[in-house]
Design a protein around this motif. Sequence first.
Motif, mmCIF file in Angstrom:
data_model
loop_
_atom_site.group_PDB
_atom_site.id
_atom_site.type_symbol
_atom_site.label_atom_id
_atom_site.label_comp_id
_atom_site.label_asym_id
_atom_site.label_seq_id
_atom_site.Cartn_x
_atom_site.Cartn_y
_atom_site.Cartn_z
ATOM 1 N N TYR A 46 27.166 27.969 25.297
ATOM 2 C CA TYR A 46 28.411 28.671 25.733
ATOM 3 C C TYR A 46 28.829 29.904 24.518
ATOM 4 C CZ TYR A 46 31.077 25.816 22.566
ATOM 5 O OH TYR A 46 31.440 25.172 21.338
ATOM 6 N N TYR A 47 29.429 30.929 25.075
ATOM 7 C CA TYR A 47 29.320 31.929 24.190
ATOM 8 C C TYR A 47 30.984 32.061 23.579
ATOM 9 C CZ TYR A 47 24.983 33.323 26.017
ATOM 10 O OH TYR A 47 23.740 33.565 26.672
ATOM 11 N N ASP A 48 31.766 31.413 24.345
ATOM 12 C CA ASP A 48 33.278 31.868 23.887
ATOM 13 C C ASP A 48 34.019 30.357 23.654
ATOM 14 O OD1 ASP A 48 35.855 32.456 23.856
ATOM 15 O OD2 ASP A 48 35.698 34.066 25.236
ATOM 16 N N ASN A 49 34.752 30.318 22.644
ATOM 17 C CA ASN A 49 35.310 28.999 22.366
ATOM 18 C C ASN A 49 36.475 28.583 23.298
ATOM 19 O OD1 ASN A 49 33.359 28.250 20.222
ATOM 20 N ND2 ASN A 49 34.343 29.321 18.571
ATOM 21 N N LYS A 50 36.925 29.574 23.773
ATOM 22 C CA LYS A 50 38.075 29.305 24.509
ATOM 23 C C LYS A 50 37.773 28.530 25.645
ATOM 24 C CE LYS A 50 37.394 33.042 28.037
ATOM 25 N NZ LYS A 50 38.098 34.282 28.605
ATOM 26 N N ILE A 51 36.645 28.196 26.028
ATOM 27 C CA ILE A 51 36.514 27.150 26.930
ATOM 28 C C ILE A 51 36.777 25.776 26.686
ATOM 29 C CG2 ILE A 51 34.730 28.541 27.889
ATOM 30 C CD1 ILE A 51 32.674 26.209 27.240
ATOM 31 N N LEU A 52 36.779 25.520 25.202
ATOM 32 C CA LEU A 52 37.017 24.262 24.517
ATOM 33 C C LEU A 52 38.398 23.726 25.081
ATOM 34 C CD1 LEU A 52 35.135 24.577 21.165
ATOM 35 C CD2 LEU A 52 34.241 23.649 23.480
ATOM 36 N N THR A 53 39.390 24.919 24.637
ATOM 37 C CA THR A 53 40.552 24.233 25.161
ATOM 38 C C THR A 53 41.063 24.492 26.319
ATOM 39 O OG1 THR A 53 41.123 26.512 24.285
ATOM 40 C CG2 THR A 53 41.267 25.104 22.739
ATOM 41 N N GLU A 54 40.518 25.532 27.102
ATOM 42 C CA GLU A 54 40.770 25.761 28.606
ATOM 43 C C GLU A 54 40.431 24.654 29.212
ATOM 44 O OE1 GLU A 54 40.187 29.209 31.804
ATOM 45 O OE2 GLU A 54 39.703 29.637 29.715
ATOM 46 N N TYR A 55 39.358 23.912 29.027
ATOM 47 C CA TYR A 55 38.782 22.724 29.939
ATOM 48 C C TYR A 55 38.787 21.519 29.033
ATOM 49 C CZ TYR A 55 37.095 26.829 32.416
ATOM 50 O OH TYR A 55 37.159 27.919 33.219
ATOM 51 N N ARG A 94 26.365 14.158 18.139
ATOM 52 C CA ARG A 94 26.808 14.959 17.003
ATOM 53 C C ARG A 94 25.896 15.886 16.051
ATOM 54 N NH1 ARG A 94 26.180 9.560 15.222
ATOM 55 N NH2 ARG A 94 28.552 8.986 15.560
ATOM 56 N N ASN A 95 24.511 15.630 16.506
ATOM 57 C CA ASN A 95 23.442 16.395 15.776
ATOM 58 C C ASN A 95 23.096 17.680 16.491
ATOM 59 O OD1 ASN A 95 23.247 14.592 13.578
ATOM 60 N ND2 ASN A 95 22.038 13.291 14.647
ATOM 61 N N SER A 96 23.748 17.800 17.817
ATOM 62 C CA SER A 96 23.354 19.032 18.608
ATOM 63 C C SER A 96 24.183 20.239 18.099
ATOM 64 C CB SER A 96 23.943 18.728 19.884
ATOM 65 O OG SER A 96 23.268 17.641 20.553
ATOM 66 N N PRO A 97 23.805 21.391 18.170
ATOM 67 C CA PRO A 97 24.366 22.681 17.698
ATOM 68 C C PRO A 97 25.761 22.703 18.529
ATOM 69 C CG PRO A 97 22.138 23.100 18.554
ATOM 70 C CD PRO A 97 22.346 21.880 18.817
ATOM 71 N N LYS A 98 26.610 23.124 18.039
ATOM 72 C CA LYS A 98 28.263 22.969 18.243
ATOM 73 C C LYS A 98 28.276 23.870 19.773
ATOM 74 C CE LYS A 98 30.126 26.805 15.515
ATOM 75 N NZ LYS A 98 31.201 27.310 14.741
ATOM 76 N N GLU A 99 27.545 24.968 19.823
ATOM 77 C CA GLU A 99 27.659 25.765 21.114
ATOM 78 C C GLU A 99 27.073 25.051 22.282
ATOM 79 O OE1 GLU A 99 26.023 26.733 18.367
ATOM 80 O OE2 GLU A 99 27.486 28.160 17.362
ATOM 81 N N ASP A 100 26.021 23.999 22.108
ATOM 82 C CA ASP A 100 25.588 23.113 23.327
ATOM 83 C C ASP A 100 26.749 22.738 24.089
ATOM 84 O OD1 ASP A 100 23.246 23.736 22.129
ATOM 85 O OD2 ASP A 100 22.565 21.554 21.873
ATOM 86 N N LEU A 101 26.444 22.704 25.617
ATOM 87 C CA LEU A 101 27.323 22.343 26.652
ATOM 88 C C LEU A 101 27.063 20.748 26.640
ATOM 89 C CD1 LEU A 101 27.466 25.095 29.164
ATOM 90 C CD2 LEU A 101 29.433 24.129 27.995
ATOM 91 N N LYS A 144 29.389 17.766 25.572
ATOM 92 C CA LYS A 144 30.715 17.748 25.097
ATOM 93 C C LYS A 144 31.432 16.332 25.646
ATOM 94 C CE LYS A 144 30.732 21.405 22.752
ATOM 95 N NZ LYS A 144 30.482 21.503 21.363
ATOM 96 N N THR A 145 32.479 16.171 25.254
ATOM 97 C CA THR A 145 33.571 14.901 26.078
ATOM 98 C C THR A 145 34.843 15.936 26.636
ATOM 99 O OG1 THR A 145 32.824 13.182 24.513
ATOM 100 C CG2 THR A 145 35.054 13.133 25.441
ATOM 101 N N LEU A 146 34.796 15.590 28.094
ATOM 102 C CA LEU A 146 35.840 16.028 28.844
ATOM 103 C C LEU A 146 37.072 15.055 28.366
ATOM 104 C CD1 LEU A 146 36.820 18.426 30.757
ATOM 105 C CD2 LEU A 146 35.884 16.645 32.490
ATOM 106 N N ILE A 147 38.075 15.649 27.666
ATOM 107 C CA ILE A 147 39.262 14.642 27.561
ATOM 108 C C ILE A 147 40.150 14.588 28.654
ATOM 109 C CG2 ILE A 147 41.167 14.344 26.163
ATOM 110 C CD1 ILE A 147 39.739 16.161 23.932
ATOM 111 N N VAL A 148 40.339 15.545 29.368
ATOM 112 C CA VAL A 148 41.154 15.337 30.766
ATOM 113 C C VAL A 148 40.106 15.650 31.933
ATOM 114 C CG1 VAL A 148 43.288 16.422 31.859
ATOM 115 C CG2 VAL A 148 42.949 16.529 29.318
ATOM 116 N N PRO A 149 39.760 14.732 32.587
ATOM 117 C CA PRO A 149 38.935 14.651 33.575
ATOM 118 C C PRO A 149 39.265 15.396 34.837
ATOM 119 C CG PRO A 149 38.746 12.383 32.633
ATOM 120 C CD PRO A 149 40.088 12.997 31.988
#
Length: 265
Positions: free
Chosen positions: A108-117, A126-133, A135-140
Amino acid sequence: MLLNKIYILASLIGLNIATIGAYKNNVFDENLVLVFLGIFASAFFTLLIELLVNHINIIWNIIRSVFHKKIRISFAQLIRVEIEDKYLLVLNSRIKNTFQPPGGAIQYYDNKILTEYSLSEDEGYRNSPKEDLRKTLIVPRKLCSLYDWFFSRKDREISPEREFREELLKTNILPSKEFDQIRLSYSKTVTPKIKYSDQFDKYECFIFEIFDFIPTDSQRSWMTENIKESNNDYILLSKEEISRGGYVASKNQSYQLGTQTKYIL
């Protein structure tokens, strides 16, 4: 987009109810009501069938997500490289002695998706680049909105060219000079049903976008002449051999394949 189609479906239900209510209150006569109901019902069932046929697994995943606390997500792109009716599979850099199609996690290109979703880092990645999709979806319950964003193709990679270069050119499986021109054609998207992972004690949600590598005539000739036998870095398997889970009858040999390999067929 999926979310818009769901809203339209709900609106059509509301219009049908409103029309029946208007008839009961003598606002419309019977013939006009039948015309309206016919139009709304036709549109409703057409859209419903389209959703069920094309998005059944997505709808199922959205429903299932309501009942889970957290979900691991992994959205990736896979590349079909076909050489004389066989598919090129490369060694998985994470799982020992396992082969899979070239490709990997979409970035992904924009960090806003982390908070938005409501996405957070996942210990399994944990060893993946932080930009990789990955992740853990905290609010399913936000899975529907996340799907909607993903299929809009905004603020994310839409081509696996980066992965092609990393897994095939930088590893010298293919020569950079000959394969500097990379033509990739989108084929399909696979959305498996959410499944429980014993390893991570969570449900997992995957999306795989499949692309075909379209070689030039010279690139096709190079692959035909130089990639003939499997080795430690890659293997060549037919459709039937992939369907059999990596078993090659002519050699009485089995290769371990990544679970995503079957989706290129």
